[in-house]
Write a protein that holds these residues in place. Structure first.
Motif, mmCIF file in Angstrom:
data_model
loop_
_atom_site.group_PDB
_atom_site.id
_atom_site.type_symbol
_atom_site.label_atom_id
_atom_site.label_comp_id
_atom_site.label_asym_id
_atom_site.label_seq_id
_atom_site.Cartn_x
_atom_site.Cartn_y
_atom_site.Cartn_z
ATOM 1 N N PHE A 1 0.849 -1.193 0.000
ATOM 2 C CA PHE A 1 0.000 0.000 0.000
ATOM 3 C C PHE A 1 0.887 1.246 0.000
ATOM 4 C CE2 PHE A 1 0.632 -1.266 4.424
ATOM 5 C CZ PHE A 1 1.003 -0.086 5.045
ATOM 6 N N ALA A 2 0.272 2.385 -0.277
ATOM 7 C CA ALA A 2 0.990 3.663 -0.268
ATOM 8 C C ALA A 2 0.278 4.627 0.667
ATOM 9 C CB ALA A 2 1.052 4.247 -1.676
ATOM 10 N N ILE A 3 1.053 5.508 1.282
ATOM 11 C CA ILE A 3 0.509 6.499 2.206
ATOM 12 C C ILE A 3 0.722 7.895 1.627
ATOM 13 C CG2 ILE A 3 0.831 7.576 4.470
ATOM 14 C CD1 ILE A 3 -0.327 4.937 4.995
ATOM 15 N N GLN A 4 -0.387 8.586 1.353
ATOM 16 C CA GLN A 4 -0.320 10.020 1.046
ATOM 17 C C GLN A 4 -0.275 10.728 2.390
ATOM 18 O OE1 GLN A 4 -0.530 11.652 -1.945
ATOM 19 N NE2 GLN A 4 -1.272 10.129 -3.413
ATOM 20 N N GLN A 5 0.654 11.668 2.562
ATOM 21 C CA GLN A 5 0.799 12.281 3.887
ATOM 22 C C GLN A 5 1.046 13.781 3.852
ATOM 23 O OE1 GLN A 5 4.092 10.337 5.863
ATOM 24 N NE2 GLN A 5 5.546 10.810 4.246
ATOM 25 N N ASP A 6 0.819 14.424 2.710
ATOM 26 C CA ASP A 6 1.122 15.853 2.602
ATOM 27 C C ASP A 6 0.222 16.720 3.478
ATOM 28 O OD1 ASP A 6 -0.713 14.856 0.448
ATOM 29 O OD2 ASP A 6 -1.034 17.001 0.145
ATOM 30 N N ARG A 7 -0.958 16.201 3.884
ATOM 31 C CA ARG A 7 -1.889 16.994 4.690
ATOM 32 C C ARG A 7 -1.907 16.567 6.159
ATOM 33 N NH1 ARG A 7 -7.535 16.955 1.804
ATOM 34 N NH2 ARG A 7 -7.956 18.568 3.362
ATOM 35 N N CYS A 8 -1.037 15.634 6.513
ATOM 36 C CA CYS A 8 -1.000 15.129 7.888
ATOM 37 C C CYS A 8 0.164 15.746 8.655
ATOM 38 C CB CYS A 8 -0.846 13.607 7.893
ATOM 39 S SG CYS A 8 -2.345 12.762 7.395
ATOM 40 N N ALA A 9 -0.114 16.185 9.880
ATOM 41 C CA ALA A 9 0.952 16.751 10.706
ATOM 42 C C ALA A 9 1.992 15.693 11.038
ATOM 43 C CB ALA A 9 0.348 17.316 11.988
ATOM 44 N N MET A 10 1.526 14.485 11.359
ATOM 45 C CA MET A 10 2.440 13.414 11.716
ATOM 46 C C MET A 10 2.690 12.508 10.524
ATOM 47 S SD MET A 10 3.456 14.133 14.595
ATOM 48 C CE MET A 10 4.494 12.692 14.666
ATOM 49 N N LYS A 11 3.908 12.563 10.017
ATOM 50 C CA LYS A 11 4.272 11.756 8.856
ATOM 51 C C LYS A 11 4.534 10.306 9.290
ATOM 52 C CE LYS A 11 4.328 15.688 6.650
ATOM 53 N NZ LYS A 11 3.036 16.153 6.092
ATOM 54 N N VAL A 12 4.657 9.443 8.299
ATOM 55 C CA VAL A 12 5.005 8.049 8.585
ATOM 56 C C VAL A 12 6.344 8.016 9.320
ATOM 57 C CG1 VAL A 12 5.697 5.859 7.536
ATOM 58 C CG2 VAL A 12 3.730 7.116 6.623
ATOM 59 N N GLY A 13 6.382 7.299 10.437
ATOM 60 C CA GLY A 13 7.613 7.219 11.217
ATOM 61 C C GLY A 13 7.818 5.820 11.756
ATOM 62 N N THR A 14 8.989 5.609 12.336
ATOM 63 C CA THR A 14 9.354 4.291 12.858
ATOM 64 C C THR A 14 8.376 3.806 13.928
ATOM 65 O OG1 THR A 14 11.664 4.820 12.411
ATOM 66 C CG2 THR A 14 11.259 2.943 13.838
ATOM 67 N N ASP A 15 7.894 4.730 14.767
ATOM 68 C CA ASP A 15 7.000 4.328 15.863
ATOM 69 C C ASP A 15 5.782 3.569 15.344
ATOM 70 O OD1 ASP A 15 8.731 5.569 17.562
ATOM 71 O OD2 ASP A 15 7.307 7.045 18.336
ATOM 72 N N SER A 16 5.099 4.154 14.360
ATOM 73 C CA SER A 16 3.887 3.511 13.842
ATOM 74 C C SER A 16 4.200 2.183 13.171
ATOM 75 C CB SER A 16 3.182 4.439 12.839
ATOM 76 O OG SER A 16 2.594 5.518 13.508
ATOM 77 N N VAL A 17 5.275 2.159 12.414
ATOM 78 C CA VAL A 17 5.644 0.915 11.724
ATOM 79 C C VAL A 17 5.958 -0.180 12.748
ATOM 80 C CG1 VAL A 17 7.285 -0.170 10.143
ATOM 81 C CG2 VAL A 17 6.430 2.121 9.651
ATOM 82 N N LEU A 18 6.673 0.196 13.801
ATOM 83 C CA LEU A 18 6.971 -0.766 14.867
ATOM 84 C C LEU A 18 5.696 -1.319 15.485
ATOM 85 C CD1 LEU A 18 9.944 0.932 16.764
ATOM 86 C CD2 LEU A 18 9.976 -1.359 15.770
ATOM 87 N N LEU A 19 4.774 -0.430 15.866
ATOM 88 C CA LEU A 19 3.552 -0.881 16.524
ATOM 89 C C LEU A 19 2.708 -1.739 15.589
ATOM 90 C CD1 LEU A 19 1.619 -0.910 18.926
ATOM 91 C CD2 LEU A 19 0.676 1.276 18.115
ATOM 92 N N GLY A 20 2.572 -1.311 14.337
ATOM 93 C CA GLY A 20 1.759 -2.061 13.380
ATOM 94 C C GLY A 20 2.297 -3.458 13.113
ATOM 95 N N ALA A 21 3.633 -3.588 13.113
ATOM 96 C CA ALA A 21 4.252 -4.890 12.835
ATOM 97 C C ALA A 21 4.334 -5.768 14.089
ATOM 98 C CB ALA A 21 5.654 -4.676 12.260
ATOM 99 N N TRP A 22 4.507 -5.134 15.252
ATOM 100 C CA TRP A 22 4.744 -5.845 16.524
ATOM 101 C C TRP A 22 3.455 -6.290 17.202
ATOM 102 C CZ3 TRP A 22 3.052 -4.320 21.378
ATOM 103 C CH2 TRP A 22 3.656 -4.900 22.502
ATOM 104 N N CYS A 23 2.412 -5.523 17.026
ATOM 105 C CA CYS A 23 1.165 -5.701 17.773
ATOM 106 C C CYS A 23 0.680 -7.157 17.775
ATOM 107 C CB CYS A 23 0.123 -4.806 17.110
ATOM 108 S SG CYS A 23 -1.493 -5.018 17.746
ATOM 109 N N PRO A 24 0.417 -7.745 18.957
ATOM 110 C CA PRO A 24 -0.012 -9.147 19.030
ATOM 111 C C PRO A 24 -1.391 -9.345 18.381
ATOM 112 C CG PRO A 24 0.602 -8.313 21.211
ATOM 113 C CD PRO A 24 0.539 -7.141 20.303
#
Length: 237
Positions: free
Chosen positions: A9-32
């Motif tokens: 998938f792709a993330i459009q993020q030009d209108r979001c204050a919080m850009k894609v970052g390591t924190d979200s990727v970690l949680l999304g991949a780690w979450c039980p």
């Protein structure tokens, strides 16, 4: 970078204050996900990255996201519609307080990468402040909502600053939510722990073990553990 491309998938993020970052990727991949969630709630969705990662990982029928900022909400909807899982993803434009007033559903998985600068620091960018500051979504409110909305066997998962871990676990205990998985995240082997990945359920484990995850060996040279965790998502892993 206004578009962040992942493998599926792709993330459009030009209108979001919080850009894609390591924190979200970690949680999304780690979450039980061992409870095989049927319904998922992503609180403070931003770009929608957590919901999209969960949609890739599991076949949950209902993945709801909640976003208060109008621009981020519209972008989240766009990212959902452009993904392969648009029929399972839905974003609500509302604050958490509105959403919990009349809860219609219980969720088997609730996840959040909550705003976290607790210090009295504000920038000139109100949208970014809203995305980054705890007073926009206090931990107490987040935990209260999780307690209200979590199914009996549900899992509540977050990523927070490590220094907030003890307080967050104590607050969850008051709501009778208990840690089942704890991972401490370090940027590199010789730096301090910066983040805590925490997952909670409604019952207490007799023994709780925690582990450690190091992201990089050197700049842009990732550890085998981090690659193993994120390789299904990042294009270059």
């Amino acid at each position: 970078m206004s578009i962040f491309n992942f493998k599926m998938f792709a993330i459009q993020q030009d209108r979001c204050a919080m850009k894609v970052g390591t924190d979200s990727v970690l949680l999304g991949a780690w979450c039980p996900i061992e409870n095989n969630p049927f319904s998922v709630l992503d609180i403070g969705a931003g770009t929608g990255i957590l919901s999209l990662m969960i949609a890739q990982r599991i076949h949950a029928e209902q993945i709801d996201a909640l976003e208060i900022d109008e621009d981020a909400y519209e972008q989240c909807v766009e990212n959902f519609e452009n993904s392969p899982w648009g029929d399972r993803l839905f974003c609500f434009h509302a604050g958490l307080d509105e959403f919990v007033e009349e809860p219609e559903d219980e969720y088997d998985l609730i996840l959040s990468n909550p705003p976290f600068y607790a210090e009295n620091y504000k920038s000139e960018n109100e949208q970014r402040d809203l995305a980054r500051f705890q007073d926009a979504l206090p931990f107490e409110d987040l935990i209260e909502a999780a307690d209200l909305l979590l199914s009996e066997n549900g899992i509540f998962a977050v990523i927070i600053p490590h220094k907030e871990e003890e307080r967050f676990i104590d607050l969850c205990a008051q709501a009778e939510l208990f840690p089942i998985k704890v991972t401490h995240v370090k940027g590199s082997h010789n730096t301090p722990i910066v983040r805590s990945l925490l997952a909670f359920k409604r019952f207490e484990l007799p023994v709780l073990s925690s582990d450690e995850l190091v992201v990089e060996i050197n700049r842009h040279e990732y550890t085998n553990e981090y690659i193993a965790l994120t390789k299904d998502f990042y294009l270059k892993m």
